[in-house]
Design a protein around this motif. Sequence first.
Motif, PDB file in Angstrom:
ATOM      1  N   ALA A  14       0.827  -1.206   0.000  1.00  9.93           N
ATOM      2  CA  ALA A  14       0.000   0.000   0.000  1.00  9.93           C
ATOM      3  C   ALA A  14       0.863   1.258   0.000  1.00  9.93           C
ATOM      4  CB  ALA A  14      -0.941  -0.007   1.204  1.00  9.93           C
ATOM      5  N   ALA A  15       1.927   1.248   0.786  1.00 12.68           N
ATOM      6  CA  ALA A  15       2.822   2.413   0.832  1.00 12.68           C
ATOM      7  C   ALA A  15       3.542   2.609  -0.502  1.00 12.68           C
ATOM      8  CB  ALA A  15       3.826   2.251   1.962  1.00 12.68           C
ATOM      9  N   ALA A  16       4.013   1.524  -1.107  1.00 17.67           N
ATOM     10  CA  ALA A  16       4.718   1.637  -2.389  1.00 17.67           C
ATOM     11  C   ALA A  16       3.779   2.085  -3.495  1.00 17.67           C
ATOM     12  CB  ALA A  16       5.378   0.307  -2.745  1.00 17.67           C
ATOM     13  N   ALA A  17       2.553   1.589  -3.492  1.00 20.55           N
ATOM     14  CA  ALA A  17       1.586   2.000  -4.515  1.00 20.55           C
ATOM     15  C   ALA A  17       1.238   3.476  -4.363  1.00 20.55           C
ATOM     16  CB  ALA A  17       0.329   1.142  -4.425  1.00 20.55           C
ATOM     17  N   THR A  18       1.067   3.921  -3.125  1.00 25.40           N
ATOM     18  CA  THR A  18       0.780   5.340  -2.882  1.00 25.40           C
ATOM     19  C   THR A  18       1.948   6.209  -3.318  1.00 25.40           C
ATOM     20  OG1 THR A  18      -0.615   4.713  -1.016  1.00 25.40           O
ATOM     21  CG2 THR A  18       0.106   7.004  -1.114  1.00 25.40           C
ATOM     22  N   ALA A  19       3.166   5.765  -3.021  1.00 27.81           N
ATOM     23  CA  ALA A  19       4.355   6.528  -3.436  1.00 27.81           C
ATOM     24  C   ALA A  19       4.478   6.589  -4.952  1.00 27.81           C
ATOM     25  CB  ALA A  19       5.604   5.905  -2.826  1.00 27.81           C
ATOM     26  N   ALA A  20       4.124   5.518  -5.627  1.00 26.65           N
ATOM     27  CA  ALA A  20       4.189   5.514  -7.092  1.00 26.65           C
ATOM     28  C   ALA A  20       3.179   6.478  -7.693  1.00 26.65           C
ATOM     29  CB  ALA A  20       3.951   4.106  -7.630  1.00 26.65           C
ATOM     30  N   VAL A  21       2.010   6.555  -7.086  1.00 25.58           N
ATOM     31  CA  VAL A  21       0.973   7.457  -7.606  1.00 25.58           C
ATOM     32  C   VAL A  21       1.318   8.911  -7.326  1.00 25.58           C
ATOM     33  CG1 VAL A  21      -1.434   8.142  -7.282  1.00 25.58           C
ATOM     34  CG2 VAL A  21      -0.855   5.735  -7.489  1.00 25.58           C
ATOM     35  N   LEU A  22       1.873   9.192  -6.163  1.00 25.72           N
ATOM     36  CA  LEU A  22       2.140  10.572  -5.777  1.00 25.72           C
ATOM     37  C   LEU A  22       3.412  11.141  -6.394  1.00 25.72           C
ATOM     38  CD1 LEU A  22       1.140  10.480  -2.009  1.00 25.72           C
ATOM     39  CD2 LEU A  22      -0.182  11.338  -3.947  1.00 25.72           C
ATOM     40  N   ASN A  23       4.264  10.287  -6.911  1.00 23.72           N
ATOM     41  CA  ASN A  23       5.502  10.750  -7.521  1.00 23.72           C
ATOM     42  C   ASN A  23       5.219  11.306  -8.911  1.00 23.72           C
ATOM     43  OD1 ASN A  23       8.234  11.160  -7.702  1.00 23.72           O
ATOM     44  ND2 ASN A  23       8.715   9.128  -6.927  1.00 23.72           N
ATOM     45  N   ARG A  24       5.840  12.433  -9.268  1.00 27.46           N
ATOM     46  CA  ARG A  24       5.556  13.089 -10.540  1.00 27.46           C
ATOM     47  C   ARG A  24       6.577  12.769 -11.629  1.00 27.46           C
ATOM     48  NH1 ARG A  24       0.795  14.456 -11.238  1.00 27.46           N
ATOM     49  NH2 ARG A  24       0.970  16.565 -11.965  1.00 27.46           N
ATOM     50  N   ASP A  25       7.795  12.421 -11.257  1.00 26.85           N
ATOM     51  CA  ASP A  25       8.842  12.138 -12.232  1.00 26.85           C
ATOM     52  C   ASP A  25       8.716  10.691 -12.720  1.00 26.85           C
ATOM     53  OD1 ASP A  25      11.171  12.389 -13.738  1.00 26.85           O
ATOM     54  OD2 ASP A  25      12.432  11.703 -12.081  1.00 26.85           O
ATOM     55  N   PRO A  26       8.599  10.480 -14.035  1.00 27.31           N
ATOM     56  CA  PRO A  26       8.421   9.113 -14.548  1.00 27.31           C
ATOM     57  C   PRO A  26       9.579   8.171 -14.214  1.00 27.31           C
ATOM     58  CG  PRO A  26       7.880  10.706 -16.233  1.00 27.31           C
ATOM     59  CD  PRO A  26       8.476  11.474 -15.097  1.00 27.31           C
ATOM     60  N   ALA A  27      10.784   8.669 -14.169  1.00 25.85           N
ATOM     61  CA  ALA A  27      11.919   7.800 -13.835  1.00 25.85           C
ATOM     62  C   ALA A  27      11.823   7.326 -12.386  1.00 25.85           C
ATOM     63  CB  ALA A  27      13.230   8.543 -14.071  1.00 25.85           C
ATOM     64  N   ARG A  28      11.463   8.218 -11.504  1.00 25.43           N
ATOM     65  CA  ARG A  28      11.290   7.833 -10.096  1.00 25.43           C
ATOM     66  C   ARG A  28      10.089   6.910  -9.922  1.00 25.43           C
ATOM     67  NH1 ARG A  28      12.531  13.481  -6.951  1.00 25.43           N
ATOM     68  NH2 ARG A  28      14.739  13.532  -7.461  1.00 25.43           N
ATOM     69  N   GLN A  29       9.052   7.140 -10.712  1.00 27.82           N
ATOM     70  CA  GLN A  29       7.894   6.244 -10.661  1.00 27.82           C
ATOM     71  C   GLN A  29       8.293   4.827 -11.053  1.00 27.82           C
ATOM     72  OE1 GLN A  29       5.023   8.112 -13.233  1.00 27.82           O
ATOM     73  NE2 GLN A  29       3.878   8.954 -11.504  1.00 27.82           N
ATOM     74  N   ALA A  30       9.171   4.692 -12.018  1.00 23.81           N
ATOM     75  CA  ALA A  30       9.611   3.363 -12.441  1.00 23.81           C
ATOM     76  C   ALA A  30      10.387   2.658 -11.331  1.00 23.81           C
ATOM     77  CB  ALA A  30      10.466   3.473 -13.700  1.00 23.81           C
ATOM     78  N   VAL A  31      11.209   3.415 -10.612  1.00 22.57           N
ATOM     79  CA  VAL A  31      11.959   2.822  -9.507  1.00 22.57           C
ATOM     80  C   VAL A  31      11.015   2.389  -8.392  1.00 22.57           C
ATOM     81  CG1 VAL A  31      13.682   3.289  -7.721  1.00 22.57           C
ATOM     82  CG2 VAL A  31      14.056   4.083 -10.060  1.00 22.57           C
ATOM     83  N   VAL A  32      10.042   3.238  -8.073  1.00 25.90           N
ATOM     84  CA  VAL A  32       9.072   2.892  -7.037  1.00 25.90           C
ATOM     85  C   VAL A  32       8.199   1.727  -7.506  1.00 25.90           C
ATOM     86  CG1 VAL A  32       7.132   3.750  -5.673  1.00 25.90           C
ATOM     87  CG2 VAL A  32       9.107   5.205  -6.055  1.00 25.90           C
ATOM     88  N   LEU A  33       7.898   1.678  -8.798  1.00 26.04           N
ATOM     89  CA  LEU A  33       7.145   0.554  -9.346  1.00 26.04           C
ATOM     90  C   LEU A  33       7.915  -0.754  -9.194  1.00 26.04           C
ATOM     91  CD1 LEU A  33       4.563  -0.245 -10.929  1.00 26.04           C
ATOM     92  CD2 LEU A  33       5.892   0.101 -13.007  1.00 26.04           C
ATOM     93  N   SER A  34       9.231  -0.683  -9.312  1.00 23.54           N
ATOM     94  CA  SER A  34      10.052  -1.863  -9.092  1.00 23.54           C
ATOM     95  C   SER A  34       9.956  -2.328  -7.640  1.00 23.54           C
ATOM     96  CB  SER A  34      11.500  -1.555  -9.449  1.00 23.54           C
ATOM     97  OG  SER A  34      12.312  -2.669  -9.226  1.00 23.54           O
ATOM     98  N   LEU A  35       9.977  -1.387  -6.712  1.00 24.82           N
ATOM     99  CA  LEU A  35       9.796  -1.739  -5.297  1.00 24.82           C
ATOM    100  C   LEU A  35       8.409  -2.319  -5.049  1.00 24.82           C
ATOM    101  CD1 LEU A  35      11.506   1.289  -3.522  1.00 24.82           C
ATOM    102  CD2 LEU A  35      12.346  -1.053  -3.718  1.00 24.82           C
ATOM    103  N   LEU A  36       7.417  -1.780  -5.720  1.00 22.96           N
ATOM    104  CA  LEU A  36       6.064  -2.313  -5.605  1.00 22.96           C
ATOM    105  C   LEU A  36       6.013  -3.752  -6.111  1.00 22.96           C
ATOM    106  CD1 LEU A  36       3.025  -1.990  -5.036  1.00 22.96           C
ATOM    107  CD2 LEU A  36       2.807  -0.985  -7.312  1.00 22.96           C
TER     108      LEU A  36
END
Length: 82
Positions: A14-36
């Motif tokens: 839940a925390a990783a999914a929320t972080a992926a949604v709230l992040n605005r930079d696509p590169a950072r979203q990809a990294v958080v998506l990997s953690l998810l």
Amino acid sequence: MDDTLVTLALLFVAAAATAAVLNRDPARQAVVLSLLGLGLALLFTVLQAPDVGLSQLGVGSAVTPLMILLTVRKIRRGKRRE
């Protein structure tokens, strides 16, 4: 003990999914998506579905974020040349 692991894995997902949604930079979203993806693989393993966990580990935490990062890199290079 088993319920504790499931609860911790769900909270991490839940925390990783929320972080992926709230992040605005696509590169950072990809990294958080990997953690998810790693969190989901852990959750599936804890819920006694190791085959689904292994496929999630390969696709969700490696292949998909890699494709996103390569796409972002190509788009950013195209903008510099124009």
